[in-house]
Design a protein around this motif. Sequence first.
Motif, PDB file in Angstrom:
ATOM      1  N   ASP A  53       0.829  -1.202   0.000  1.00 14.89           N
ATOM      2  CA  ASP A  53       0.000   0.000   0.000  1.00 14.89           C
ATOM      3  C   ASP A  53       0.866   1.255   0.000  1.00 14.89           C
ATOM      4  O   ASP A  53       1.947   1.269   0.578  1.00 14.89           O
ATOM      5  CB  ASP A  53      -0.892   0.053   1.249  1.00 14.89           C
ATOM      6  CG  ASP A  53      -2.019  -0.952   1.220  1.00 14.89           C
ATOM      7  OD1 ASP A  53      -2.266  -1.538   0.142  1.00 14.89           O
ATOM      8  OD2 ASP A  53      -2.655  -1.153   2.254  1.00 14.89           O
TER       9      ASP A  53
ATOM     10  N   LYS B 191      -0.578   7.096   1.388  1.00 17.02           N
ATOM     11  CA  LYS B 191      -1.912   7.700   1.334  1.00 17.02           C
ATOM     12  C   LYS B 191      -2.992   6.665   1.599  1.00 17.02           C
ATOM     13  O   LYS B 191      -3.949   6.920   2.321  1.00 17.02           O
ATOM     14  CB  LYS B 191      -2.172   8.328  -0.042  1.00 17.02           C
ATOM     15  CG  LYS B 191      -1.673   9.716  -0.199  1.00 17.02           C
ATOM     16  CD  LYS B 191      -2.136  10.251  -1.551  1.00 17.02           C
ATOM     17  CE  LYS B 191      -1.732  11.676  -1.728  1.00 17.02           C
ATOM     18  NZ  LYS B 191      -2.185  12.198  -3.023  1.00 17.02           N
ATOM     19  N   ARG B 192      -2.853   5.492   0.981  1.00 22.02           N
ATOM     20  CA  ARG B 192      -3.844   4.432   1.171  1.00 22.02           C
ATOM     21  C   ARG B 192      -3.864   3.972   2.629  1.00 22.02           C
ATOM     22  O   ARG B 192      -4.931   3.779   3.211  1.00 22.02           O
ATOM     23  CB  ARG B 192      -3.551   3.264   0.240  1.00 22.02           C
ATOM     24  CG  ARG B 192      -4.524   2.118   0.371  1.00 22.02           C
ATOM     25  CD  ARG B 192      -4.176   0.999  -0.625  1.00 22.02           C
ATOM     26  NE  ARG B 192      -4.862  -0.220  -0.303  1.00 22.02           N
ATOM     27  CZ  ARG B 192      -6.063  -0.554  -0.761  1.00 22.02           C
ATOM     28  NH1 ARG B 192      -6.716   0.269  -1.553  1.00 22.02           N
ATOM     29  NH2 ARG B 192      -6.612  -1.709  -0.429  1.00 22.02           N
ATOM     30  N   SER B 193      -2.687   3.788   3.209  1.00 18.44           N
ATOM     31  CA  SER B 193      -2.602   3.367   4.611  1.00 18.44           C
ATOM     32  C   SER B 193      -3.270   4.388   5.521  1.00 18.44           C
ATOM     33  O   SER B 193      -4.005   4.025   6.445  1.00 18.44           O
ATOM     34  CB  SER B 193      -1.144   3.188   5.039  1.00 18.44           C
ATOM     35  OG  SER B 193      -0.566   2.073   4.402  1.00 18.44           O
TER      36      SER B 193
ATOM     37  N   LEU C  45      -5.638   6.663   4.671  1.00 19.08           N
ATOM     38  CA  LEU C  45      -7.079   6.673   4.440  1.00 19.08           C
ATOM     39  C   LEU C  45      -7.753   5.481   5.113  1.00 19.08           C
ATOM     40  O   LEU C  45      -8.791   5.636   5.767  1.00 19.08           O
ATOM     41  CB  LEU C  45      -7.394   6.666   2.946  1.00 19.08           C
ATOM     42  CG  LEU C  45      -8.884   6.675   2.601  1.00 19.08           C
ATOM     43  CD1 LEU C  45      -9.557   7.926   3.148  1.00 19.08           C
ATOM     44  CD2 LEU C  45      -9.096   6.553   1.113  1.00 19.08           C
ATOM     45  N   LYS C  46      -7.171   4.304   4.986  1.00 28.83           N
ATOM     46  CA  LYS C  46      -7.726   3.118   5.645  1.00 28.83           C
ATOM     47  C   LYS C  46      -7.779   3.320   7.155  1.00 28.83           C
ATOM     48  O   LYS C  46      -8.780   2.992   7.799  1.00 28.83           O
ATOM     49  CB  LYS C  46      -6.869   1.876   5.321  1.00 28.83           C
ATOM     50  CG  LYS C  46      -7.080   1.335   3.930  1.00 28.83           C
ATOM     51  CD  LYS C  46      -6.069   0.268   3.554  1.00 28.83           C
ATOM     52  CE  LYS C  46      -5.878  -0.823   4.555  1.00 28.83           C
ATOM     53  NZ  LYS C  46      -4.871  -1.818   4.142  1.00 28.83           N
ATOM     54  N   ALA C  47      -6.719   3.863   7.709  1.00 27.52           N
ATOM     55  CA  ALA C  47      -6.659   4.078   9.155  1.00 27.52           C
ATOM     56  C   ALA C  47      -7.698   5.101   9.601  1.00 27.52           C
ATOM     57  O   ALA C  47      -8.376   4.904  10.614  1.00 27.52           O
ATOM     58  CB  ALA C  47      -5.256   4.536   9.558  1.00 27.52           C
TER      59      ALA C  47
ATOM     60  N   LEU D 137     -10.583   5.980   8.108  1.00 29.78           N
ATOM     61  CA  LEU D 137     -11.931   5.420   7.989  1.00 29.78           C
ATOM     62  C   LEU D 137     -12.210   4.403   9.087  1.00 29.78           C
ATOM     63  O   LEU D 137     -13.301   4.387   9.668  1.00 29.78           O
ATOM     64  CB  LEU D 137     -12.132   4.795   6.608  1.00 29.78           C
ATOM     65  CG  LEU D 137     -12.154   5.790   5.451  1.00 29.78           C
ATOM     66  CD1 LEU D 137     -12.217   5.050   4.119  1.00 29.78           C
ATOM     67  CD2 LEU D 137     -13.304   6.773   5.583  1.00 29.78           C
ATOM     68  N   TRP D 138     -11.241   3.574   9.391  1.00 32.16           N
ATOM     69  CA  TRP D 138     -11.398   2.583  10.459  1.00 32.16           C
ATOM     70  C   TRP D 138     -11.616   3.273  11.801  1.00 32.16           C
ATOM     71  O   TRP D 138     -12.457   2.892  12.595  1.00 32.16           O
ATOM     72  CB  TRP D 138     -10.182   1.668  10.503  1.00 32.16           C
ATOM     73  CG  TRP D 138     -10.245   0.664  11.594  1.00 32.16           C
ATOM     74  CD1 TRP D 138      -9.505   0.660  12.743  1.00 32.16           C
ATOM     75  CD2 TRP D 138     -11.105  -0.473  11.686  1.00 32.16           C
ATOM     76  NE1 TRP D 138      -9.843  -0.417  13.518  1.00 32.16           N
ATOM     77  CE2 TRP D 138     -10.821  -1.128  12.896  1.00 32.16           C
ATOM     78  CE3 TRP D 138     -12.083  -1.007  10.854  1.00 32.16           C
ATOM     79  CZ2 TRP D 138     -11.479  -2.279  13.304  1.00 32.16           C
ATOM     80  CZ3 TRP D 138     -12.740  -2.161  11.255  1.00 32.16           C
ATOM     81  CH2 TRP D 138     -12.438  -2.776  12.460  1.00 32.16           C
ATOM     82  N   GLN D 139     -10.840   4.330  12.048  1.00 31.84           N
ATOM     83  CA  GLN D 139     -10.954   5.041  13.312  1.00 31.84           C
ATOM     84  C   GLN D 139     -12.277   5.792  13.428  1.00 31.84           C
ATOM     85  O   GLN D 139     -12.827   5.917  14.518  1.00 31.84           O
ATOM     86  CB  GLN D 139      -9.783   5.999  13.508  1.00 31.84           C
ATOM     87  CG  GLN D 139      -8.492   5.287  13.858  1.00 31.84           C
ATOM     88  CD  GLN D 139      -8.632   4.333  15.018  1.00 31.84           C
ATOM     89  OE1 GLN D 139      -8.332   3.159  14.908  1.00 31.84           O
ATOM     90  NE2 GLN D 139      -9.084   4.805  16.147  1.00 31.84           N
TER      91      GLN D 139
ATOM     92  N   TYR E 121      -2.225   2.138  14.855  1.00 28.82           N
ATOM     93  CA  TYR E 121      -2.556   1.399  13.632  1.00 28.82           C
ATOM     94  C   TYR E 121      -1.619   1.773  12.493  1.00 28.82           C
ATOM     95  O   TYR E 121      -1.155   0.902  11.756  1.00 28.82           O
ATOM     96  CB  TYR E 121      -4.015   1.658  13.232  1.00 28.82           C
ATOM     97  CG  TYR E 121      -4.428   0.947  11.974  1.00 28.82           C
ATOM     98  CD1 TYR E 121      -4.754  -0.405  11.999  1.00 28.82           C
ATOM     99  CD2 TYR E 121      -4.492   1.612  10.763  1.00 28.82           C
ATOM    100  CE1 TYR E 121      -5.129  -1.071  10.849  1.00 28.82           C
ATOM    101  CE2 TYR E 121      -4.871   0.955   9.609  1.00 28.82           C
ATOM    102  CZ  TYR E 121      -5.189  -0.386   9.653  1.00 28.82           C
ATOM    103  OH  TYR E 121      -5.550  -1.028   8.495  1.00 28.82           O
TER     104      TYR E 121
ATOM    105  N   GLU F 286       0.704  -0.920  10.638  1.00 28.90           N
ATOM    106  CA  GLU F 286       0.635  -1.151   9.187  1.00 28.90           C
ATOM    107  C   GLU F 286       1.993  -0.970   8.530  1.00 28.90           C
ATOM    108  O   GLU F 286       2.391  -1.767   7.683  1.00 28.90           O
ATOM    109  CB  GLU F 286      -0.370  -0.192   8.541  1.00 28.90           C
ATOM    110  CG  GLU F 286      -1.795  -0.623   8.647  1.00 28.90           C
ATOM    111  CD  GLU F 286      -2.128  -1.761   7.699  1.00 28.90           C
ATOM    112  OE1 GLU F 286      -1.834  -1.680   6.492  1.00 28.90           O
ATOM    113  OE2 GLU F 286      -2.694  -2.759   8.183  1.00 28.90           O
TER     114      GLU F 286
END
Length: 68
Positions: free
Chosen positions: A2, A5-7, A9-11, A13-15, A51, A55
């Motif tokens: 990843d 930026k992707r990492s 964004l994922k973090a 949204l998860w949070q 997180y 990651e």
Amino acid sequence: MDTRKRSVLKAVLWQMLGLVVMTLVGFVLTGSVRVGGGMALINAVLGLVLYLGYERLWQHIRWGRIAG
């Protein structure tokens, strides 16, 4: 692998999902939206930082990856 930026964004949204859930849990346990929200906010900030580090650490571990 990843991108950063992707990492991130994922973090985030998860949070956000975790923030909503923890606010509800905190409210149920304390009866106060303010206290529950404060607990959730602290949890979200700590969770986001941990997180992201987690990651990025796993980006350097080759075990279990399939080449392709």
